[in-house]
Enzyme design. Structure first.
Site, PDB file in Angstrom:
ATOM      1  N   ASN A 185       0.806  -1.298   0.038  1.00 31.72           N
ATOM      2  CA  ASN A 185      -0.033   0.000  -0.053  1.00 31.72           C
ATOM      3  C   ASN A 185       0.761   1.392   0.048  1.00 31.72           C
ATOM      4  OD1 ASN A 185       0.768  -0.443   2.622  1.00 31.72           O
ATOM      5  ND2 ASN A 185      -0.985   0.828   3.368  1.00 31.72           N
TER       6      ASN A 185
ATOM      7  N   LYS B 181      12.553  -7.338   0.924  1.00 33.78           N
ATOM      8  CA  LYS B 181      11.676  -8.234   0.169  1.00 33.78           C
ATOM      9  C   LYS B 181      10.354  -7.292  -0.091  1.00 33.78           C
ATOM     10  CE  LYS B 181       8.100 -10.614   0.485  1.00 33.78           C
ATOM     11  NZ  LYS B 181       7.251 -10.298  -0.707  1.00 33.78           N
TER      12      LYS B 181
ATOM     13  N   SER C 204      -0.096  -7.102   7.529  1.00 32.73           N
ATOM     14  CA  SER C 204      -1.251  -7.515   8.284  1.00 32.73           C
ATOM     15  C   SER C 204      -1.025  -8.263   9.705  1.00 32.73           C
ATOM     16  CB  SER C 204      -1.927  -8.651   7.524  1.00 32.73           C
ATOM     17  OG  SER C 204      -1.166  -9.897   7.301  1.00 32.73           O
TER      18      SER C 204
ATOM     19  N   GLY D 229       1.971 -10.749  10.669  1.00 29.69           N
ATOM     20  CA  GLY D 229       3.093 -10.226  11.819  1.00 29.69           C
ATOM     21  C   GLY D 229       3.032 -11.226  13.012  1.00 29.69           C
TER      22      GLY D 229
ATOM     23  N   GLU E 180       4.705  -3.319  12.465  1.00 28.43           N
ATOM     24  CA  GLU E 180       3.669  -2.216  12.103  1.00 28.43           C
ATOM     25  C   GLU E 180       2.453  -3.127  11.286  1.00 28.43           C
ATOM     26  OE1 GLU E 180       4.155   0.133  13.669  1.00 28.43           O
ATOM     27  OE2 GLU E 180       6.419   0.726  13.582  1.00 28.43           O
TER      28      GLU E 180
ATOM     29  N   CYS F  91      -2.882   2.515   6.450  1.00 29.86           N
ATOM     30  CA  CYS F  91      -2.891   1.561   7.739  1.00 29.86           C
ATOM     31  C   CYS F  91      -3.664   2.534   8.701  1.00 29.86           C
ATOM     32  CB  CYS F  91      -1.527   1.142   8.358  1.00 29.86           C
ATOM     33  SG  CYS F  91      -0.450   2.319   8.311  1.00 29.86           S
TER      34      CYS F  91
ATOM     35  N   GLN G 234      -7.730  -7.912  -3.059  1.00 30.05           N
ATOM     36  CA  GLN G 234      -8.342  -6.663  -2.220  1.00 30.05           C
ATOM     37  C   GLN G 234      -9.930  -6.631  -2.763  1.00 30.05           C
ATOM     38  OE1 GLN G 234      -5.530  -6.727  -3.571  1.00 30.05           O
ATOM     39  NE2 GLN G 234      -4.303  -6.775  -1.725  1.00 30.05           N
TER      40      GLN G 234
ATOM     41  N   GLU H  11       8.559   2.867  14.494  1.00 32.09           N
ATOM     42  CA  GLU H  11       9.383   3.571  13.476  1.00 32.09           C
ATOM     43  C   GLU H  11       9.453   5.040  13.623  1.00 32.09           C
ATOM     44  OE1 GLU H  11       8.442   0.694   9.828  1.00 32.09           O
ATOM     45  OE2 GLU H  11       7.110   2.395  10.162  1.00 32.09           O
TER      46      GLU H  11
HETATM   47  P1  NAP Z   1       0.595  -8.845   4.316  1.00 30.50           P
HETATM   48  O1  NAP Z   1      -0.085  -9.822   3.554  1.00 30.50           O
HETATM   49  O2  NAP Z   1       0.764  -9.176   5.735  1.00 30.50           O
HETATM   50  O3  NAP Z   1       1.927  -8.812   3.314  1.00 30.50           O
HETATM   51  C1  NAP Z   1       2.962  -7.925   4.044  1.00 30.50           C
HETATM   52  C2  NAP Z   1       4.328  -8.381   3.427  1.00 30.50           C
HETATM   53  O4  NAP Z   1       4.750  -9.761   4.221  1.00 30.50           O
HETATM   54  C3  NAP Z   1       4.247  -8.686   1.905  1.00 30.50           C
HETATM   55  O5  NAP Z   1       5.579  -8.448   1.430  1.00 30.50           O
HETATM   56  C4  NAP Z   1       4.278 -10.200   1.869  1.00 30.50           C
HETATM   57  O6  NAP Z   1       4.692 -10.680   0.843  1.00 30.50           O
HETATM   58  C5  NAP Z   1       4.927 -10.680   3.119  1.00 30.50           C
HETATM   59  N1  NAP Z   1       4.706 -11.948   3.752  1.00 30.50           N
HETATM   60  C6  NAP Z   1       3.475 -12.475   3.667  1.00 30.50           C
HETATM   61  N2  NAP Z   1       3.578 -13.640   4.018  1.00 30.50           N
HETATM   62  C7  NAP Z   1       4.500 -13.989   4.796  1.00 30.50           C
HETATM   63  C8  NAP Z   1       5.454 -14.804   5.645  1.00 30.50           C
HETATM   64  N3  NAP Z   1       4.982 -15.983   6.282  1.00 30.50           N
HETATM   65  N4  NAP Z   1       6.616 -14.403   6.138  1.00 30.50           N
HETATM   66  C9  NAP Z   1       7.238 -13.393   5.861  1.00 30.50           C
HETATM   67  N5  NAP Z   1       6.676 -12.277   4.949  1.00 30.50           N
HETATM   68  C10 NAP Z   1       5.449 -12.606   4.550  1.00 30.50           C
HETATM   69  O7  NAP Z   1      -0.096  -7.584   4.166  1.00 30.50           O
HETATM   70  P2  NAP Z   1      -0.419  -6.709   2.691  1.00 30.50           P
HETATM   71  O8  NAP Z   1      -1.671  -7.198   2.432  1.00 30.50           O
HETATM   72  O9  NAP Z   1       0.783  -6.203   1.826  1.00 30.50           O
HETATM   73  O10 NAP Z   1      -0.697  -5.029   3.466  1.00 30.50           O
HETATM   74  C11 NAP Z   1      -1.921  -4.811   3.999  1.00 30.50           C
HETATM   75  C12 NAP Z   1      -1.697  -4.685   5.657  1.00 30.50           C
HETATM   76  O11 NAP Z   1      -0.819  -3.895   6.003  1.00 30.50           O
HETATM   77  C13 NAP Z   1      -3.117  -4.096   6.283  1.00 30.50           C
HETATM   78  O12 NAP Z   1      -3.411  -4.945   7.293  1.00 30.50           O
HETATM   79  C14 NAP Z   1      -2.657  -2.966   6.854  1.00 30.50           C
HETATM   80  O13 NAP Z   1      -3.194  -2.522   7.878  1.00 30.50           O
HETATM   81  C15 NAP Z   1      -1.071  -3.115   7.122  1.00 30.50           C
HETATM   82  N6  NAP Z   1      -0.257  -2.046   7.087  1.00 30.50           N
HETATM   83  C16 NAP Z   1       0.138  -1.410   8.220  1.00 30.50           C
HETATM   84  C17 NAP Z   1       1.052  -0.356   8.453  1.00 30.50           C
HETATM   85  C18 NAP Z   1       1.414   0.148   9.677  1.00 30.50           C
HETATM   86  O14 NAP Z   1       2.416   1.201   9.817  1.00 30.50           O
HETATM   87  N7  NAP Z   1       0.809  -0.272  10.734  1.00 30.50           N
HETATM   88  C19 NAP Z   1       1.125   0.193   7.295  1.00 30.50           C
HETATM   89  C20 NAP Z   1       0.835  -0.078   5.705  1.00 30.50           C
HETATM   90  C21 NAP Z   1      -0.048  -1.234   5.870  1.00 30.50           C
HETATM   91  P3  NAP Z   1       3.508 -10.887  -0.697  1.00 30.50           P
HETATM   92  O15 NAP Z   1       3.251  -9.851  -0.986  1.00 30.50           O
HETATM   93  O16 NAP Z   1       4.523 -11.774  -1.472  1.00 30.50           O
HETATM   94  O17 NAP Z   1       2.385 -11.810   0.277  1.00 30.50           O
END
Ligand code: NAP
Ligand code: MG
Length: 484
Positions: free
Chosen positions: A145, A168, A222, A226, A243, A277, A324, A453
């Site tokens: 995002n 990554k 997510s 996390g 995060e 987020c 999404q 951060e």
């Molecule tokens: P995600 O599905 O958790 O993926 C985030 C990253 O982790 C991607 O690079 C993903 O790779 C990787 N990943 C997935 N499974 C993994 C594993 N088992 N081990 C290590 N890495 C892994 O999240 P997203 O859909 O990209 O982003 C949306 C989420 O991010 C929302 O929940 C949002 O609230 C959160 N977010 C939080 C913040 C904050 O600062 N708090 C900021 C922005 C977004 P792939 O893409 O290859 O699956």
């Protein structure tokens, strides 16, 4: 055939070790292929994990400065890539580059202060000080995002403190990730200091976290992923900075400036199609002003221009991709089944891309999934509350605790909210996405884990500390021998 984006490992551009690739789609054009990226394997991660820490600080600062200059000069090109592969509007994508620059320059200034923090103290013959050391290799895993701002907020502090980085990017946005690697190469960061490996999180992301040589993982994504990362990292006591998700509430009290409140709701609710987020996703409005607020919100929401993200006049682009789109569509249908009232928006008739309209529900109660679950799309859940007491109780009735906002002109209410709201970022008369690099960026409860951060811990997360005691002479007077 479309361009193949390669990994950047140890200063070389390499295909995945088994030469596999995966497609990168433009969400404004279903079925399109912008380019393909390396579907990396565990072997590729092995090669990336490998004298930057011994490079003097001024050289590290100079390299980061050159990187930031390159980033500034590529603002438009990068904004275009982000808009194409993520779907956010070109204006929002430029804003993302600007935010990365602002934070990057902050970290560049801060490192001088941080590195000089540890003044020696003397106690008789013993001189002592605290020394910072790089951790070594750190892993950066980013979401789609904010594909460049989030990686910069992690990578630049890691590099400035002398670590090497294996990055990554998210699979939805490999193009902007690889572009960043080109900028590090252009900035003359030595071979092996910054590495970029594309591919599936569940395969290589996983592998990066489990690698005992990787001393810290800074992850944004997510809550579910996390949690898995925290568990895997615990095996080797790998440090984590996580995060995570949010379900951010905006509270409107009866005395609020309603136009300002609606402005903030639209901005933080529908900016980047609700996929930040710190987006606002719940609104808790005092019943006395609920109708007036709702009228203005609906008027503003319906006037937003949804369409081609590259057009300067577009207010909201598509959501990031098919997964999404399906998830948000399902959440909208589910909210209707549970009795929430759809007042505006829903799935768009424009089927060229993955379009969801700015969507507003009211009549939302605390037991509904739309009140509790993160949707991560342009969907607002509006509930009416009696007063600040009830608003705080509802706002805090969430597993998440990332960001929040309150609209009021009552100073006592603002201060009480500041004390009682359970979030990492609280705003009064400002939208929930507002941030500055001087202050911590992170969440409470299921929204974050480890030092946040930016702020004081943005650099500190990436160093090991050592207490050093030096006794100058064996028979020195004043040293409390026997005590030590
Ligand atoms: P995600 O599905 O958790 O993926 C985030 C990253 O982790 C991607 O690079 C993903 O790779 C990787 N990943 C997935 N499974 C993994 C594993 N088992 N081990 C290590 N890495 C892994 O999240 P997203 O859909 O990209 O982003 C949306 C989420 O991010 C929302 O929940 C949002 O609230 C959160 N977010 C939080 C913040 C904050 O600062 N708090 C900021 C922005 C977004 P792939 O893409 O290859 O699956
Ligand atoms: Mg994409």
């Amino acid at each position: 055939m479309s361009e193949i984006l390669k990994n950047y490992i140890d200063g070389d551009w390499r295909e995945s070790s088994d030469r596999a690739t995966f497609p990168n789609e433009d969400p404004a054009r279903r079925g399109s292929e912008l380019n393909r990226a390396a579907a990396s394997t565990e072997a590729d991660i092995d090669a990336a994990v490998g004298a930057w820490g011994r490079t003097a600080l001024p050289e590290r600062q100079a390299a980061v400065e050159r990187f930031l200059d390159a980033l500034a000069s590529e603002r438009e090109a990068l904004a275009r890539i982000v808009s194409l592969e993520n779907g956010k509007t070109i204006r929002e994508a430029r804003g993302e580059v600007d935010s990365a620059l602002l934070e990057g320059r902050h970290h560049l200034r801060q490192i001088s202060v941080f590195a000089g923090q540890s003044a020696p103290t003397t106690d008789g013959a013993i001189v002592s000080w605290e020394q910072f050391h790089p951790l070594g290799v750190v892993g950066v895993i980013s979401p789609w995002n904010y594909p460049l701002n989030v990686m910069c907020r992690k990578t630049l502090p890691a590099l400035l403190t002398g670590n090497t980085v294996v990055f990554k990017p998210a699979s939805f946005t490999p193009g902007s990730g690889v572009f960043m690697a080109r900028l590090f190469e252009r900035a003359g960061v030595p071979k092996g200091v910054f590495n970029c490996v594309t591919g599936k999180g569940s395969a290589i992301g996983n592998r990066l976290v489990r690698d005992p040589r990787v001393r810290a993982i800074s992850f944004t994504g997510s809550t579910e992923v996390g949690r898995t990362i925290a568990q895997m990292a615990a095996v080797n006591f790998t440090r984590t900075q996580l995060e995570l998700g949010g379900k951010n509430a905006l509270i409107v009290l009866a005395d609020a400036d309603l136009d300002a409140a609606v402005d903030a709701t639209v901005r933080a609710g529908f900016g980047c199609a609700g996929q930040w987020c710190t987006s606002t996703s719940r609104v808790l409005v005092a019943s006395q002003v609920a109708e007036a607020y709702m009228d203005r919100l609906l008027t503003r929401s319906r006037a937003l221009v949804v369409g081609d993200p590259l057009a300067e006049t577009t207010d909201m682009g598509p959501v990031a991709g098919p997964a999404q789109f399906e998830g948000i569509s399902a959440a909208i249908a589910q909210a209707q089944r549970h009795g929430a009232r759809l007042r505006s928006g829903g799935v768009s008739d424009n089927r060229d891309g993955y379009y969801i309209l700015p969507t507003v529900f009211d009549g939302v109660t605390r037991d509904m999934p739309i009140f509790r679950d993160e949707i991560f799309g342009p969907v607002l859940a509006v509930s009416t509350v009696r007063d600040l007491d009830e608003a705080l109780a509802w706002a805090n009735d969430s597993g998440y605790g990332l960001s929040s906002a309150l609209f009021t002109n009552d100073l006592a209410a603002a201060l009480r909210y500041g004390r009682e709201i359970e979030v990492g970022m609280a705003h009064v008369n400002i939208h929930s996405g507002f941030k500055t690099p001087e202050l911590p960026f992170g969440g409470w409860k299921d929204s974050g884990f480890g030092p946040p951060e930016n702020g004081r811990s943005g650099l500190e997360f990436f160093v090991e500390r050592k207490a050093v005691y030096v006794k100058a002479g064996l028979s020195a007077q004043g040293s409390r021998v026997g005590d030590r």
